[in-house]
Design a protein around this motif. Sequence first.
Motif, PDB file in Angstrom:
ATOM      1  N   ASN A 184       0.916  -1.160  -0.172  1.00 42.10           N
ATOM      2  CA  ASN A 184       0.005   0.044  -0.020  1.00 42.10           C
ATOM      3  C   ASN A 184       0.893   1.309  -0.006  1.00 42.10           C
ATOM      4  O   ASN A 184       1.315   1.730   0.998  1.00 42.10           O
ATOM      5  CB  ASN A 184      -0.804  -0.161   1.323  1.00 42.10           C
ATOM      6  CG  ASN A 184      -2.224   0.748   1.075  1.00 42.10           C
ATOM      7  OD1 ASN A 184      -2.233   1.611   0.093  1.00 42.10           O
ATOM      8  ND2 ASN A 184      -2.995   0.631   2.190  1.00 42.10           N
ATOM      9  N   LYS A 205      -8.137   8.493  -4.040  1.00 36.36           N
ATOM     10  CA  LYS A 205      -7.792   7.523  -4.901  1.00 36.36           C
ATOM     11  C   LYS A 205      -7.893   7.713  -6.580  1.00 36.36           C
ATOM     12  O   LYS A 205      -7.301   6.997  -7.355  1.00 36.36           O
ATOM     13  CB  LYS A 205      -8.398   6.269  -4.455  1.00 36.36           C
ATOM     14  CG  LYS A 205      -7.739   5.287  -3.586  1.00 36.36           C
ATOM     15  CD  LYS A 205      -7.934   4.023  -3.559  1.00 36.36           C
ATOM     16  CE  LYS A 205      -9.196   3.513  -3.507  1.00 36.36           C
ATOM     17  NZ  LYS A 205      -9.752   2.574  -2.379  1.00 36.36           N
ATOM     18  N   GLN A 206      -8.858   8.579  -6.799  1.00 39.21           N
ATOM     19  CA  GLN A 206      -9.220   8.586  -8.183  1.00 39.21           C
ATOM     20  C   GLN A 206      -8.202   9.220  -9.119  1.00 39.21           C
ATOM     21  O   GLN A 206      -8.314   8.950 -10.473  1.00 39.21           O
ATOM     22  CB  GLN A 206     -10.637   9.300  -8.264  1.00 39.21           C
ATOM     23  CG  GLN A 206     -11.807   8.737  -7.513  1.00 39.21           C
ATOM     24  CD  GLN A 206     -12.968   9.665  -7.403  1.00 39.21           C
ATOM     25  OE1 GLN A 206     -13.703   9.521  -8.465  1.00 39.21           O
ATOM     26  NE2 GLN A 206     -13.158  10.479  -6.362  1.00 39.21           N
ATOM     27  N   ASN A 239      -9.192  14.670   2.637  1.00 37.26           N
ATOM     28  CA  ASN A 239      -8.159  13.420   2.830  1.00 37.26           C
ATOM     29  C   ASN A 239      -9.173  12.204   3.091  1.00 37.26           C
ATOM     30  O   ASN A 239      -8.528  11.394   3.650  1.00 37.26           O
ATOM     31  CB  ASN A 239      -7.092  13.690   4.078  1.00 37.26           C
ATOM     32  CG  ASN A 239      -5.955  14.714   3.172  1.00 37.26           C
ATOM     33  OD1 ASN A 239      -5.919  14.751   2.409  1.00 37.26           O
ATOM     34  ND2 ASN A 239      -5.483  15.175   4.497  1.00 37.26           N
ATOM     35  N   ASP A 240     -10.111  12.102   2.339  1.00 38.98           N
ATOM     36  CA  ASP A 240     -11.072  11.136   2.220  1.00 38.98           C
ATOM     37  C   ASP A 240     -10.214  10.067   1.120  1.00 38.98           C
ATOM     38  O   ASP A 240     -10.418  10.411   0.132  1.00 38.98           O
ATOM     39  CB  ASP A 240     -12.217  11.204   1.675  1.00 38.98           C
ATOM     40  CG  ASP A 240     -13.238   9.886   1.938  1.00 38.98           C
ATOM     41  OD1 ASP A 240     -12.638   8.860   1.468  1.00 38.98           O
ATOM     42  OD2 ASP A 240     -14.573   9.901   2.330  1.00 38.98           O
ATOM     43  N   VAL A 241      -9.813   8.824   1.441  1.00 38.44           N
ATOM     44  CA  VAL A 241      -9.202   8.326   0.605  1.00 38.44           C
ATOM     45  C   VAL A 241      -9.675   7.723  -0.647  1.00 38.44           C
ATOM     46  O   VAL A 241      -9.245   7.700  -1.702  1.00 38.44           O
ATOM     47  CB  VAL A 241      -8.100   7.011   1.318  1.00 38.44           C
ATOM     48  CG1 VAL A 241      -7.546   6.179   0.302  1.00 38.44           C
ATOM     49  CG2 VAL A 241      -7.260   7.476   2.400  1.00 38.44           C
ATOM     50  N   ARG A 242     -10.915   7.564  -0.366  1.00 38.31           N
ATOM     51  CA  ARG A 242     -11.768   7.034  -1.413  1.00 38.31           C
ATOM     52  C   ARG A 242     -11.861   8.292  -2.700  1.00 38.31           C
ATOM     53  O   ARG A 242     -12.200   7.922  -3.920  1.00 38.31           O
ATOM     54  CB  ARG A 242     -13.341   6.854  -1.068  1.00 38.31           C
ATOM     55  CG  ARG A 242     -13.386   5.430  -0.078  1.00 38.31           C
ATOM     56  CD  ARG A 242     -14.702   5.511   0.573  1.00 38.31           C
ATOM     57  NE  ARG A 242     -14.825   6.501   1.364  1.00 38.31           N
ATOM     58  CZ  ARG A 242     -15.988   6.854   2.129  1.00 38.31           C
ATOM     59  NH1 ARG A 242     -16.900   6.011   1.984  1.00 38.31           N
ATOM     60  NH2 ARG A 242     -16.162   8.076   2.660  1.00 38.31           N
ATOM     61  N   PHE A 243     -11.889   9.474  -2.142  1.00 37.93           N
ATOM     62  CA  PHE A 243     -11.835  10.660  -3.421  1.00 37.93           C
ATOM     63  C   PHE A 243     -10.464  10.617  -3.599  1.00 37.93           C
ATOM     64  O   PHE A 243     -10.390  10.738  -4.997  1.00 37.93           O
ATOM     65  CB  PHE A 243     -12.312  11.833  -2.161  1.00 37.93           C
ATOM     66  CG  PHE A 243     -11.958  13.173  -3.090  1.00 37.93           C
ATOM     67  CD1 PHE A 243     -13.116  13.380  -4.367  1.00 37.93           C
ATOM     68  CD2 PHE A 243     -10.887  13.880  -2.839  1.00 37.93           C
ATOM     69  CE1 PHE A 243     -12.513  14.498  -4.931  1.00 37.93           C
ATOM     70  CE2 PHE A 243     -10.639  15.038  -3.865  1.00 37.93           C
ATOM     71  CZ  PHE A 243     -11.597  15.309  -4.868  1.00 37.93           C
TER      72      PHE A 243
END
Length: 339
Positions: free
Chosen positions: A103, A337-338, A331-335
């Motif tokens: 990761n 990541k894109q 810092n929402d990783v789901r956001f």
Amino acid sequence: MKERLEKIKEEALKQIESSEALDKLNDIRVAYLGKKGELTSVLKGMKDVAPEDRPKVGQMVNEAREIIEAKLEETRQALARKAREAQMKAEIIDVTLPARKANVGHSHPNTVALEELERIFVGMGYEVVEGPEIEYDEYNFTKLNIPEGHPAKDEQDTFYINKDIVLRTQTSPVQARTMEKGKLPIRMISPGRVFRSDEVDATHSPSFHQVEGLVIDKNITFADLKGTLAEFAKELFGEDTKVKFRPHHFPFTEPSAEMDVSCFKCGGKGCRFCKGTGWIEILGCGMVHPHVFEMCGIDPEVYTGFAFGVGLERIALLKYEIDDMRLLYENDVRFLKQF
Ligand code: DAH
């Protein structure tokens, strides 16, 4: 006596056979062969045996001991083997399972945009310099031709550390710092964090980033400014990008302009993205004001120059078509990541 020995032996073997754990075996060893064990007590009772029978009995005891020991050892090995097999089964590794991915994360959209800007300007021979985020009021305002009481000071209301020191409202003070060093010509960009006492909404944040640019040399004209920034826009948004300069006012440049780029979404026809205008505003710029030159120790009769300032978040939002600046800071990783 013989019968007693037989009984002891049989009893021991039975117990050994039915034991299922290694420590149980040890208990059995102690119970039969130990100092206070059954076989030992037979030896101790030897004094009651007729002297002529003693060798015989002794031999029988030894035989019984050997048989019990052999059985103990055999069982110990079997149990150990069984335990090892069970362990191997429990710890089995399926080499056909896919490996867990390392990761490593990745760059924030702001960082990607900054690296892109730096790549473009470093490619044109610019140096990257940094300035302090906590700045003298004098550099943030006065030396940039924004004296006490100037309305631009209100517009950029900020956080004061004390009367003379502020969290910088713009990266422009790095212009003054670079000019004061006195090394000419200058071709630099200066990225960094700036602060304003703004409420958070989709397009504002009390802390954001700018990239300042400054070029000073002999014979620098507005044509150099236009050519440089047009090239920058093409590199950033694509070869077909057109630029447009609208007159504007900044205290530290004269003349000043805001630069728009043709909408890279609709190519300039007008769409939702450019609010139907075909153009998107991306930066402020202008020719360095003679007052600024004088305050920073450069002769405006000899040198001229241009400057520009870009909002980094604005570039990141445009490039990735993100419609809310707050997403960049959550810092929402789901956001993240894109990108
Ligand atoms: N400092 C200005 C701001 O924060 C942006 C800017 C405009 C910088 C024009 C410049 C410039 O260097 O020439 O709004």
